[in-house]
Design an enzyme around this catalytic site. Structure first.
Site, PDB file in Angstrom:
ATOM      1  N   HIS A   1      -7.605  17.468 -25.532  1.00  0.00           N
ATOM      2  CA  HIS A   1      -8.388  16.906 -26.639  1.00  0.00           C
ATOM      3  C   HIS A   1      -8.810  15.483 -26.280  1.00  0.00           C
ATOM      4  CE1 HIS A   1      -4.294  15.411 -27.323  1.00  0.00           C
ATOM      5  NE2 HIS A   1      -4.817  14.420 -28.028  1.00  0.00           N
TER       6      HIS A   1
ATOM      7  N   ARG B   1       0.733   5.679  -0.267  1.00  0.00           N
ATOM      8  CA  ARG B   1      -0.054   6.903  -0.202  1.00  0.00           C
ATOM      9  C   ARG B   1       0.025   7.569  -1.566  1.00  0.00           C
ATOM     10  NH1 ARG B   1       3.523   8.859   4.506  1.00  0.00           N
ATOM     11  NH2 ARG B   1       4.842   8.024   2.905  1.00  0.00           N
TER      12      ARG B   1
ATOM     13  N   ASN C   1      -6.456  10.698 -23.621  1.00  0.00           N
ATOM     14  CA  ASN C   1      -5.126  10.443 -23.066  1.00  0.00           C
ATOM     15  C   ASN C   1      -4.604  11.772 -22.516  1.00  0.00           C
ATOM     16  OD1 ASN C   1      -5.388   7.938 -24.369  1.00  0.00           O
ATOM     17  ND2 ASN C   1      -4.207   8.603 -26.148  1.00  0.00           N
TER      18      ASN C   1
ATOM     19  N   PHE D   1       4.322  -9.110 -16.051  1.00  0.00           N
ATOM     20  CA  PHE D   1       3.303  -9.901 -15.359  1.00  0.00           C
ATOM     21  C   PHE D   1       1.919  -9.620 -15.932  1.00  0.00           C
ATOM     22  CE2 PHE D   1       0.126 -10.357 -11.975  1.00  0.00           C
ATOM     23  CZ  PHE D   1       0.255 -11.730 -11.743  1.00  0.00           C
ATOM     24  N   GLU D   2       1.610  -8.332 -16.133  1.00  0.00           N
ATOM     25  CA  GLU D   2       0.301  -7.955 -16.676  1.00  0.00           C
ATOM     26  C   GLU D   2       0.144  -8.477 -18.107  1.00  0.00           C
ATOM     27  OE1 GLU D   2       2.249  -5.950 -14.921  1.00  0.00           O
ATOM     28  OE2 GLU D   2       1.004  -5.238 -13.253  1.00  0.00           O
TER      29      GLU D   2
ATOM     30  N   ALA E   1       0.821  -1.219   0.000  1.00  0.00           N
ATOM     31  CA  ALA E   1       0.000   0.000   0.000  1.00  0.00           C
ATOM     32  C   ALA E   1       0.848   1.260   0.000  1.00  0.00           C
ATOM     33  CB  ALA E   1      -0.929  -0.003   1.204  1.00  0.00           C
TER      34      ALA E   1
ATOM     35  N   HIS F   1      -2.273  20.299 -25.650  1.00  0.00           N
ATOM     36  CA  HIS F   1      -3.591  20.944 -25.731  1.00  0.00           C
ATOM     37  C   HIS F   1      -4.706  19.902 -25.492  1.00  0.00           C
ATOM     38  CE1 HIS F   1      -5.951  24.313 -27.857  1.00  0.00           C
ATOM     39  NE2 HIS F   1      -6.843  23.452 -27.422  1.00  0.00           N
TER      40      HIS F   1
ATOM     41  N   ASN G   1      -7.713  12.679 -37.449  1.00  0.00           N
ATOM     42  CA  ASN G   1      -6.356  12.540 -36.928  1.00  0.00           C
ATOM     43  C   ASN G   1      -5.378  12.647 -38.095  1.00  0.00           C
ATOM     44  OD1 ASN G   1      -3.843  11.203 -35.948  1.00  0.00           O
ATOM     45  ND2 ASN G   1      -5.081  10.886 -34.119  1.00  0.00           N
TER      46      ASN G   1
END
Ligand code: ZN
Length: 332
Positions: free
Chosen positions: A165, A23, A152, A307-308, A21, A163, A75
């Site tokens: 978006h 903070r 993002n 691991f993920e 854990a 900027h 894009n």
């Protein structure tokens, strides 16, 4: 002892490693950065982006000129392109099709700011209306099967421009994460004859430990099995399968709620990188009794590593009950 917890919507397991854990101040992340000397999304630089697809403008202002509040452009480096045919085919046992789709950028304000949380609520509402308008427009194209609005913020969350978006990507297939979500919700509905997210909202309201904010029509909470520290979901309390069908009063409330939870995250976690993703129903589907749209906010304070990638599990050192208590306490 760590908990292994399963998220019933995504079917993902996470490890809540409480002894690790931390903070909020223990997480280090890169600073937000300074405004760039040249900002292609700023008012006056409209000719530096591809021509606009849509904009909310002052009366009398011309497309691709100043005088807009929210502006949508393709894009410049699209992941998928809107022209052509799918041309689905096989190459032996492999499937392939053309990269057909849409990839749009929603420029949220003419001002060179890194977040919309400093803007008036009415402006945040305009951004949400634009999400709705673009989703409704793109689903008229029967080749498109799904539209994801996402955001993002910060380089490690994938942002390449300062900027503020959002982006919208439409795909010609329903993405696997969305397929798993709809299948989970459908299976739950068939067994219980109730909606999974409606039940989740009711349980979170009664248990209270993971609730961040309860605004009337929306519940903001830390999910039971979050992948990331301070992951937060916003879920409408009345059942609703399509974000695009929200009316004016609910959309106004969502703008208020979204801005405030992002303010809590930005202030409490000191401007962290983050993403949010809007999960609405796949295109060309009528109202559904089992799928319930929702928005997931994922601060990016921990790395996604071997691991993920190897297990699909995530290790999260902050129990969601602690994360919710912390975010409840951040005054905004
Ligand atoms: Zn529901």
């Amino acid at each position: 002892m760590p908990d292994l917890r399963k998220d019933p919507v995504s079917q993902r397991w996470v490890i809540i490693a409480q002894e690790r854990a931390k903070r909020p101040s223990d997480f280090v992340h890169e600073p937000m950065g300074e405004a760039p000397s040249f900002d292609p999304f700023a008012e006056g630089n409209e000719d530096k982006t591809p021509p606009e697809i849509a904009a909310y403008r002052d009366r009398g202002s011309a497309p691709n000129k100043p005088g807009w509040r929210v502006r949508v452009v393709p894009n410049k480096f699209p992941a998928l392109q809107v022209e052509g045919h799918l041309n689905k085919r096989g190459d032996g046992l492999y499937d392939i099709m053309h990269g057909l789709g849409a990839h749009e950028v929603i420029i949220e304000t003419p001002q060179s700011v890194p977040s919309f949380t400093g803007l008036p609520d009415a402006h945040v509402l305009d951004i949400l209306w634009m999400y709705r308008d673009r989703l409704l427009d793109l689903q008229r194209d029967m080749r498109m099967k799904y539209g994801l609005v996402f955001k993002n913020v910060g380089a490690s969350a994938g942002a390449t421009l300062y900027h503020t978006h959002s982006q919208l990507i439409c795909t010609p297939i329903v993405p696997s994460i969305m397929s798993i979500k709809t299948q989970s919700c459908e299976a739950y509905y068939k067994f219980h004859e109730r909606c999974l997210l409606c039940d989740m909202v009711a349980q979170e309201l009664s248990q209270k430990a993971r609730v961040v904010a309860d605004s009337g029509s929306f519940l903001t909470f830390a999910p039971f099995a979050p992948r990331f520290p301070f992951e937060t979901w916003i879920v409408p309390k009345p059942h609703s399968s399509h974000f695009e069908t929200l009316g004016r009063v609910a959309m106004e409330e969502l703008a208020f709620v979204l801005k405030r939870v992002l303010l809590k995250i930005e202030k409490g976690l000191e401007q962290p990188p983050y993403n949010y993703m809007l999960f609405t129903s796949p295109f060309h589907t009528g109202p559904s009794e089992h799928f319930h749209w929702h928005l997931e906010i994922t601060p990016r304070l921990t790395p996604v590593a071997g691991f993920e990638w190897g297990t699909g599990f995530y290790i999260n050192p902050v129990p969601p009950e602690d994360a919710a208590e912390f975010l409840r306490g951040v005054k905004v």
